[in-house]
Structures are given as C-alpha cells and as structure tokens.
Design a protein around this motif. Sequence first.
Motif, PDB file in Angstrom:
ATOM      1  N   ALA A 181       0.825  -1.206   0.000  1.00 14.55           N
ATOM      2  CA  ALA A 181       0.000   0.000   0.000  1.00 14.55           C
ATOM      3  C   ALA A 181       0.862   1.261   0.000  1.00 14.55           C
ATOM      4  O   ALA A 181       0.538   2.253  -0.665  1.00 14.55           O
ATOM      5  CB  ALA A 181      -0.930  -0.001   1.213  1.00 14.55           C
ATOM      6  N   GLU A 182       1.975   1.229   0.722  1.00 11.70           N
ATOM      7  CA  GLU A 182       2.862   2.380   0.752  1.00 11.70           C
ATOM      8  C   GLU A 182       3.488   2.624  -0.615  1.00 11.70           C
ATOM      9  O   GLU A 182       3.585   3.769  -1.079  1.00 11.70           O
ATOM     10  CB  GLU A 182       3.955   2.163   1.804  1.00 11.70           C
ATOM     11  CG  GLU A 182       4.981   3.289   1.914  1.00 11.70           C
ATOM     12  CD  GLU A 182       4.382   4.583   2.411  1.00 11.70           C
ATOM     13  OE1 GLU A 182       5.000   5.644   2.184  1.00 11.70           O
ATOM     14  OE2 GLU A 182       3.297   4.544   3.037  1.00 11.70           O
ATOM     15  N   ARG A 183       3.905   1.559  -1.286  1.00  5.69           N
ATOM     16  CA  ARG A 183       4.471   1.726  -2.628  1.00  5.69           C
ATOM     17  C   ARG A 183       3.424   2.235  -3.617  1.00  5.69           C
ATOM     18  O   ARG A 183       3.720   3.065  -4.474  1.00  5.69           O
ATOM     19  CB  ARG A 183       5.048   0.388  -3.106  1.00  5.69           C
ATOM     20  CG  ARG A 183       6.330  -0.015  -2.395  1.00  5.69           C
ATOM     21  CD  ARG A 183       6.996  -1.158  -3.110  1.00  5.69           C
ATOM     22  NE  ARG A 183       6.167  -2.345  -3.126  1.00  5.69           N
ATOM     23  CZ  ARG A 183       6.197  -3.303  -2.215  1.00  5.69           C
ATOM     24  NH1 ARG A 183       7.054  -3.199  -1.203  1.00  5.69           N
ATOM     25  NH2 ARG A 183       5.420  -4.365  -2.297  1.00  5.69           N
ATOM     26  N   ALA A 194       3.540   5.702  -5.758  1.00  2.96           N
ATOM     27  CA  ALA A 194       3.404   5.701  -7.214  1.00  2.96           C
ATOM     28  C   ALA A 194       2.316   6.669  -7.664  1.00  2.96           C
ATOM     29  O   ALA A 194       2.489   7.399  -8.650  1.00  2.96           O
ATOM     30  CB  ALA A 194       3.104   4.284  -7.703  1.00  2.96           C
ATOM     31  N   ARG A 195       1.204   6.696  -6.943  1.00  3.73           N
ATOM     32  CA  ARG A 195       0.122   7.613  -7.312  1.00  3.73           C
ATOM     33  C   ARG A 195       0.530   9.063  -7.112  1.00  3.73           C
ATOM     34  O   ARG A 195       0.198   9.942  -7.922  1.00  3.73           O
ATOM     35  CB  ARG A 195      -1.121   7.297  -6.492  1.00  3.73           C
ATOM     36  CG  ARG A 195      -1.752   5.941  -6.834  1.00  3.73           C
ATOM     37  CD  ARG A 195      -3.056   5.749  -6.117  1.00  3.73           C
ATOM     38  NE  ARG A 195      -3.679   4.481  -6.482  1.00  3.73           N
ATOM     39  CZ  ARG A 195      -4.869   4.072  -6.042  1.00  3.73           C
ATOM     40  NH1 ARG A 195      -5.556   4.860  -5.213  1.00  3.73           N
ATOM     41  NH2 ARG A 195      -5.358   2.913  -6.416  1.00  3.73           N
ATOM     42  N   ILE A 196       1.250   9.329  -6.045  1.00  4.51           N
ATOM     43  CA  ILE A 196       1.702  10.703  -5.805  1.00  4.51           C
ATOM     44  C   ILE A 196       2.663  11.150  -6.897  1.00  4.51           C
ATOM     45  O   ILE A 196       2.576  12.266  -7.419  1.00  4.51           O
ATOM     46  CB  ILE A 196       2.356  10.811  -4.415  1.00  4.51           C
ATOM     47  CG1 ILE A 196       1.297  10.636  -3.312  1.00  4.51           C
ATOM     48  CG2 ILE A 196       3.075  12.139  -4.250  1.00  4.51           C
ATOM     49  CD1 ILE A 196       1.871  10.636  -1.909  1.00  4.51           C
ATOM     50  N   SER A 251       2.839   9.968  -9.973  1.00  2.00           N
ATOM     51  CA  SER A 251       2.088  10.125 -11.213  1.00  2.00           C
ATOM     52  C   SER A 251       1.290  11.429 -11.220  1.00  2.00           C
ATOM     53  O   SER A 251       1.270  12.156 -12.221  1.00  2.00           O
ATOM     54  CB  SER A 251       1.157   8.932 -11.404  1.00  2.00           C
ATOM     55  OG  SER A 251       0.372   9.071 -12.563  1.00  2.00           O
ATOM     56  N   ALA A 252       0.631  11.738 -10.098  1.00  5.52           N
ATOM     57  CA  ALA A 252      -0.138  12.981 -10.018  1.00  5.52           C
ATOM     58  C   ALA A 252       0.772  14.198 -10.108  1.00  5.52           C
ATOM     59  O   ALA A 252       0.441  15.206 -10.767  1.00  5.52           O
ATOM     60  CB  ALA A 252      -0.942  13.017  -8.723  1.00  5.52           C
ATOM     61  N   ASP A 253       1.934  14.129  -9.500  1.00  4.52           N
ATOM     62  CA  ASP A 253       2.872  15.245  -9.581  1.00  4.52           C
ATOM     63  C   ASP A 253       3.357  15.437 -11.017  1.00  4.52           C
ATOM     64  O   ASP A 253       3.495  16.575 -11.495  1.00  4.52           O
ATOM     65  CB  ASP A 253       4.056  14.977  -8.654  1.00  4.52           C
ATOM     66  CG  ASP A 253       4.960  16.193  -8.518  1.00  4.52           C
ATOM     67  OD1 ASP A 253       4.463  17.315  -8.668  1.00  4.52           O
ATOM     68  OD2 ASP A 253       6.161  16.012  -8.251  1.00  4.52           O
ATOM     69  N   GLY A 254       3.593  14.323 -11.728  1.00  2.00           N
ATOM     70  CA  GLY A 254       3.996  14.439 -13.129  1.00  2.00           C
ATOM     71  C   GLY A 254       2.918  15.052 -13.997  1.00  2.00           C
ATOM     72  O   GLY A 254       3.201  15.890 -14.863  1.00  2.00           O
TER      73      GLY A 254
END
Length: 270
Positions: free
Chosen positions: A179-181, A185-187, A189-192
């Motif tokens: 869950a941490e990984r 990954a979502r953070i 991707s959202a930052d990109g």
Amino acid sequence: MVLYILVLVLLVGAIFASSSLRVIKQFERGLVFRWGRVQPAIRGPGLTVIAPFADKLQKVNMQVVTMPVPAQDGITRDNVTVRVDAVVYFKVIDPTLAIVNVEDYRFAIGQVAQSSLRSIIGKSDLDDLLSNRERLNQGLELMIDTPALDWGISIDRVEIKDVALPEAMKRSMSRQAEAERDRRARIISADGEFQASQKLSDAARVMADTPAALQLRLLETVVAVAAEKNSTLVLPFPVELLRFLEHARGTPESVKPPAVDSPKDNGDEK
C-alpha cells in the motif's frame, strides 16, 4: 644394588618433573593455587614450574569467545510477539577474577545475555528491532558488560542476528509495504501530470500570443512523423486556413447573374 637405587632415583625424578613442569600455550595464562590460595603471579606462555603436591595450575583461555545466544520469545512494546536470537563476543582480561569471582564465567555470560535480550525485546518497538539494530546492539552490550566487568571479562561486541515474526504479521507488513508503494506511485504520477499541465498551459499562452508558433509546431510534427517512413501521412489542417480559402474564393454580389423567373402556367383559367 647401586643400579636399583639409580633407577629408583631416576623414577622419582621423572615423577617429580611430570608433576612440577607445565606447558602454557601462547593464548593461555596460568593461575597457580598453592594450598588453595591464589598466587599473585600469573604464569605466562611457555614452560613453567610449580611445586608438586602443593600447587595446582589452572589455565585460562584469553582468546575472544564467540557465544551464540539461544532465540528468546518476547512481546515488544507495541504488543507484537517476536523471536530474537543474538551472538556475544567476549574475552577474559583478568584471569584471577574470572576464576575466583564466578563459578563458570561462560555459563554466567550466557545467562546474562539471555535475560538482557528478553529485556531489550520488551523495551523496544517492532520497527526498532527491524531497522534500528545498531542502537539496540549498543544497549544490549552495555547491559551485559556491567556485571561482566566484576568477573574480569570484557564484552567486545553484541549483535542481534535474526528477528522471527509470526506469519500473520508478515502478511500484514507485506500488505502495508504494498500500500505504501502504491501511494508513492500515485503521488509521483499525479505530480507528473500536474507539472505537465503547467507546461502545456505555458505553451498554450505562448502560441495564443504568437499564432505562427502553432504553424511551426505543426511543421515539426510533420517532420517527426515523416521520419518514421510511413506510407500514409495524416496531416492536420488548421480550420482558420480553410476559412481564409473559402473567403478568398467568394464571388462579389455585382457579378452574380440575375435571377430568372420561372414561366407562368398558360393553362385555361377556370
């Protein structure tokens, strides 16, 4: 008769020599007990002589001893059942204290190490046992070294070897790590996407201020697509250019042909 006496003297001398001569190895030290009392002089390595029937020599190993500590079950401060084992490295620095002050210094060090390890488990969190072992090793070494100094023993190093967890806890930690990984990954991707949207917004403002930039970008796209050697090339055409061509081909109202009226019906009126 003289021969018998000579043989007897030699035999007595051999018995005396075998009971009074001792060999001490390089890594050993000799502690002499004379009529039960410890002699202050500690015998070094080599050949040494003791008084027969009066002295008793006890050798002490001065090498570093590696002692594995059996795995200990315990409950951490955050109520997790674990099984921890360790290893202790120690050596004798004072042979007199090691022999006189404690009955069996190896057994004593082993018992102190086990009790200290259980105490460390109860005072620590699970995360400390898994990731902060260096600090726990130092604390464990201090707990064992305190009573060992009175026994003439120096603790060189203490290390926690392994921490065994229940299967249910392993599965829970695996899900937590997954869950941490996924969160990271979502953070990322959202930052990109956020940075890409900012760049696209800046590009749109530049192209809005300079319409020729859009045409240049179109030409660059055509060059990039043509480099792939495709048989079919799809070229986007600006709508503004189509409107310009349509306006340029329009005919003025003055040159348009007059409208022709349709012939009237000459049939009989009723």
